[in-house]
Design a protein around this motif. Structure first.
Motif, PDB file in Angstrom:
ATOM      1  N   UNK A   1      -4.898   9.060   3.300  1.00  0.00           N
ATOM      2  CA  UNK A   1      -5.511   7.865   2.572  1.00  0.00           C
ATOM      3  C   UNK A   1      -4.637   6.901   2.110  1.00  0.00           C
ATOM      4  N   UNK A   2      -4.819   5.708   2.228  1.00  0.00           N
ATOM      5  CA  UNK A   2      -3.928   4.518   1.860  1.00  0.00           C
ATOM      6  C   UNK A   2      -4.454   4.093   0.598  1.00  0.00           C
ATOM      7  N   UNK A   3      -3.763   3.817  -0.317  1.00  0.00           N
ATOM      8  CA  UNK A   3      -4.058   3.287  -1.651  1.00  0.00           C
ATOM      9  C   UNK A   3      -3.340   1.953  -1.837  1.00  0.00           C
TER      10      UNK A   3
ATOM     11  N   UNK B   1       3.999   9.015  -7.239  1.00  0.00           N
ATOM     12  CA  UNK B   1       4.251   7.679  -6.749  1.00  0.00           C
ATOM     13  C   UNK B   1       4.996   8.074  -5.338  1.00  0.00           C
ATOM     14  N   UNK B   2       5.323   9.281  -4.899  1.00  0.00           N
ATOM     15  CA  UNK B   2       5.848   9.466  -3.636  1.00  0.00           C
ATOM     16  C   UNK B   2       5.046   9.309  -2.618  1.00  0.00           C
ATOM     17  N   UNK B   3       5.608   8.763  -1.315  1.00  0.00           N
ATOM     18  CA  UNK B   3       4.814   8.665  -0.149  1.00  0.00           C
ATOM     19  C   UNK B   3       5.356   7.533   0.772  1.00  0.00           C
ATOM     20  N   UNK B   4       4.635   7.180   1.633  1.00  0.00           N
ATOM     21  CA  UNK B   4       5.031   6.067   2.683  1.00  0.00           C
ATOM     22  C   UNK B   4       4.556   4.487   1.932  1.00  0.00           C
TER      23      UNK B   4
ATOM     24  N   UNK C   1       0.781  -1.219   0.305  1.00  0.00           N
ATOM     25  CA  UNK C   1      -0.051   0.033   0.126  1.00  0.00           C
ATOM     26  C   UNK C   1       0.758   1.120   0.114  1.00  0.00           C
ATOM     27  N   UNK C   2       0.282   2.519  -0.418  1.00  0.00           N
ATOM     28  CA  UNK C   2       0.900   3.625  -0.349  1.00  0.00           C
ATOM     29  C   UNK C   2       0.100   4.674   0.175  1.00  0.00           C
ATOM     30  N   UNK C   3       0.763   5.776   1.164  1.00  0.00           N
ATOM     31  CA  UNK C   3       0.021   6.907   1.705  1.00  0.00           C
ATOM     32  C   UNK C   3       0.929   7.904   1.592  1.00  0.00           C
ATOM     33  N   UNK C   4       0.111   9.272   1.728  1.00  0.00           N
ATOM     34  CA  UNK C   4       0.908  10.548   1.695  1.00  0.00           C
ATOM     35  C   UNK C   4       1.816  10.700   2.952  1.00  0.00           C
ATOM     36  N   UNK C   5       3.115  11.257   2.759  1.00  0.00           N
ATOM     37  CA  UNK C   5       4.022  11.248   3.789  1.00  0.00           C
ATOM     38  C   UNK C   5       3.397  12.221   4.810  1.00  0.00           C
ATOM     39  N   UNK C   6       2.723  13.394   4.359  1.00  0.00           N
ATOM     40  CA  UNK C   6       2.336  14.480   5.053  1.00  0.00           C
ATOM     41  C   UNK C   6       0.970  14.829   4.632  1.00  0.00           C
TER      42      UNK C   6
END
Length: 270
Positions: free
Chosen positions: A73-75, A114-117, A63-68
């Motif tokens: 929201x997780x994708x 595509x950036x994030x956690x 999964x990916x979510x915004x860093x800040x």
């Protein structure tokens, strides 16, 4: 002997009943964090999965979510159930590989969105989840290089805005800094000037994978002995040439004068 068997069975029973023991699953992202990716290149994340002899993987999810942000929201990028991989609401440039002890997530043509956690969650056969995460950011070019002076310490400080992995180097009059000019700090941002007088052009070069930028601090012009010597030599050569030409003209004039006197005497004798 019976006591030893009893103790062995008791230890085994405690390990089986304990929440961990031989059955604790762990997940570790191998990449060094944070991961910076050049736009247009491929992002590759690797994670190691360690499990006990009685453990098995039921579900694996990236999964990916915004860093800040107030509501990150997780994708869901990909979900692996058993031996199959199911893509959920993502572009077809995402690939997942699952081995016995390792999983790899690859995203082709990485972009800023595509950036994030990135979160990897592994569920075992009992429904227990184990997660690991990794921060991924876009690789930024060098921006806004500047040079400031610290007069009290005879030093110059180079700054850069937000470029990724910047490398600093210094020039004095377009030549690399030598020990006669000064010393550079380990991180390259500070130049301690030992040259006296403090003069000339000092340039800070900042570079990374995407290019470079520079800024220059201009001090008073340098007066070098070499320039004075060169000027003196040029003047001496000019004077010698001028003197030679003048001597030649005087000699030629005198020669013509002597020839005229001899011709005049010869005519009087006739």
């Amino acid at each position: 002997m019976d006591l030893q068997c009893f103790l062995c069975w008791r230890v085994a029973l405690l390990l089986l009943l304990s929440p961990c023991g031989l059955q604790c699953m762990s997940v570790h992202v191998i990449n060094r964090q944070p991961v910076h990716v050049v736009p247009g290149s491929d992002l590759v994340l690797k994670a190691r999965i360690e499990q006990g002899p009685l453990e098995s993987i039921s579900t694996l999810t990236w999964e990916r979510e915004l860093e800040t942000g107030p509501d990150p929201k997780r994708v869901t990028l990909a979900t692996n159930v058993g031996r199959s991989i199911r893509y959920v609401g993502t572009r077809p440039n995402i690939f997942v590989k699952v081995d016995e002890k390792e999983t790899t997530l690859e995203i082709k043509a990485y972009s800023d969105e595509d950036s994030g956690v990135y979160i990897l969650t592994v569920k075992d056969h009992k429904g227990a989840n184990t997660s690991a995460q990794c921060i991924v950011r876009i690789y930024e070019p060098v921006h806004h290089v500047s040079v400031s002076i610290n007069v009290s310490h005879s030093s110059l400080v180079c700054g850069e805005a937000w470029g990724t992995d910047p490398h600093f180097s210094w020039l004095h009059e377009q030549v690399a800094i030598s020990s006669t000019v000064g010393t550079v700090s380990k991180d390259g941002t500070t130049l301690i000037v030992t040259k006296t007088p403090f003069c000339g052009h000092f340039t800070c070069m900042v570079s990374n994978k995407l290019g470079h930028s520079s800024a220059t601090y201009t001090a008073a012009p340098c007066e070098t002995g070499g320039r004075g010597t060169t000027a003196a030599v040029v003047c001496l050569i000019f004077l010698l040439l001028f003197g030679g030409v003048l001597a030649f003209l005087l000699w030629r004039r005198r020669r013509h004068s002597n020839r005229g006197e001899r011709l005049h005497e010869h005519l009087d004798a006739i």
